[in-house]
Write an enzyme that holds these catalytic residues in place. Structure first.
Site, short mmCIF file in Angstrom:
data_model
loop_
_atom_site.label_atom_id
_atom_site.label_comp_id
_atom_site.label_asym_id
_atom_site.label_seq_id
_atom_site.Cartn_x
_atom_site.Cartn_y
_atom_site.Cartn_z
N CYS A 1 1.01 -0.75 0.09
CA CYS A 1 0.15 0.22 0.02
C CYS A 1 1.00 1.43 0.36
O CYS A 1 2.12 0.94 0.83
CB CYS A 1 -0.78 -0.30 1.49
SG CYS A 1 -1.71 1.27 1.56
N TYR B 1 -5.81 6.52 -8.66
CA TYR B 1 -7.02 5.48 -8.03
C TYR B 1 -8.04 6.30 -9.47
O TYR B 1 -8.72 5.35 -9.65
CB TYR B 1 -6.78 5.79 -6.77
CG TYR B 1 -6.31 4.95 -6.31
CD1 TYR B 1 -7.23 3.80 -6.12
CD2 TYR B 1 -4.55 5.26 -6.00
CE1 TYR B 1 -5.51 2.66 -4.92
CE2 TYR B 1 -3.77 5.26 -5.25
CZ TYR B 1 -4.22 3.42 -5.13
OH TYR B 1 -2.95 2.52 -4.10
#
Length: 326
Positions: free
Chosen positions: A43, A174
């Site tokens: 992440c 994203y």
């Protein structure tokens, strides 16, 4: 678990805002050994906390639990640990720490998160605040020679840079990858590359984003750049150029990668497994690409010619082996 939305992707930013501070004003004072930082090396948001913890030398004061690279709709799991349980918290899923504090918690179970070890309850998962507080509130436990990643004289400029980098780059990839319409995708794509072009211009004549040393701003941009060719270029359709085709940003990213505390926190295997295995609505078969060739990360970057002092008046952290490329 669905990630693609019908139109524009909007990140849920309802994070737990409780802070761990030197004066304990939120009920959680800074104490060595009391808290556990839970991360996943996959992440980018968690990667920032890993880097800052290491640069500041907080390993002995703040322990770290590492989740595996994949998760399901419930939460991240400690599948890398013996028996699938975190050895300090004794839990199988990060979700358990969130429910310990909020039994009806209905928001995302995200990393990084800091857990209060005595109670087993999560304290915060506010990733942006976590790294700043590690710099400002945990000073009693910083190593000798720790860099000032959030200097008071540059704070306003760092905040300004961080705001646009977050909106257009960190979250921008994203917004492109999880867009549910052509229009939303193209808007995110254009915004991303306009910002990368401006960052290239900014970094063409200066080694670091703000001032002449590494700051919070560099940490935040680096974790997205480190994932760009391995994931975002193909998986998220951010394919105008690869990072390796953007000369200034590629040299800047290599400079940081080769700086102790940055590249030695990167695990490309975990990164690729997470995105390609978890996002099944984008990659239904869950096949993890064999490429790209990552050996270029260790090639000379030439950024020393721009001057700058990576750690200012401080020193680098003790070196650790760089993660194996895959």
């Amino acid at each position: 678990m669905a990630y693609v939305e019908s139109g524009e992707f909007t990140r849920d930013q309802r994070y737990i805002a409780t802070r761990i501070t030197a004066d304990g004003r939120d009920g959680f004072p800074v104490e060595a050994g009391r808290y556990r930082l839970v991360v996943s090396r996959a992440c980018p948001w968690a990667n920032r906390a890993i880097i800052v913890r290491r640069l500041l030398g907080l390993e002995d004061a703040l322990s770290m639990g590492v989740c595996g690279p994949t998760h399901d709709e419930r939460s991240w799991t400690f599948d890398l640990d013996p028996g699938g349980r975190d050895p300090v918290l004794g839990i199988e899923r990060l979700q358990e720490a969130f429910f310990e504090r909020y039994p009806d918690y209905d928001k995302g179970i995200t990393v990084p998160a800091i857990v209060d070890v005595p109670t087993g309850a999560v304290v915060t998962n506010d990733f942006a605040r976590i790294t700043v507080d590690l710099s400002l509130e945990w000073t009693a436990f910083h190593r000798e020679g720790a860099p000032d990643l959030y200097p008071s004289s540059l704070r306003d400029e760092i905040d300004e840079v961080n705001e646009v980098v977050y909106a257009d780059v960190n979250n921008g990839v994203y917004r492109a990858g999880f867009a549910g319409s052509q229009e939303a995708y193209e808007e995110a794509y254009d915004r991303l590359f306009r910002r990368l072009d401006r960052l290239s211009e900014r970094l063409g004549s200066r080694r670091y984003l703000v001032g002449d040393t590494i700051t919070e701003a560099d940490v935040r941009l680096f974790t997205t750049l480190a994932r760009f060719d391995a994931v975002y270029h193909g998986h998220f359709k951010c394919n105008r150029h690869k990072l390796t085709e953007m000369p200034v940003l590629w040299a800047y990213a290599r400079d940081l990668f080769q700086t102790p505390g940055f590249g030695d926190t990167i695990d490309f295997t975990h990164i690729k497994r997470h995105y390609y295995e978890v996002h099944r609505d984008i990659n239904p078969a869950g096949i993890v690409p064999a490429g790209p060739d990552l050996s270029g990360w260790l090639t000379p970057h030439g950024r020393e010619a721009l001057g700058g002092r990576p750690f200012g008046d401080g020193t680098p952290p003790a070196s650790e082996p760089v993660q194996q490329f895959a």
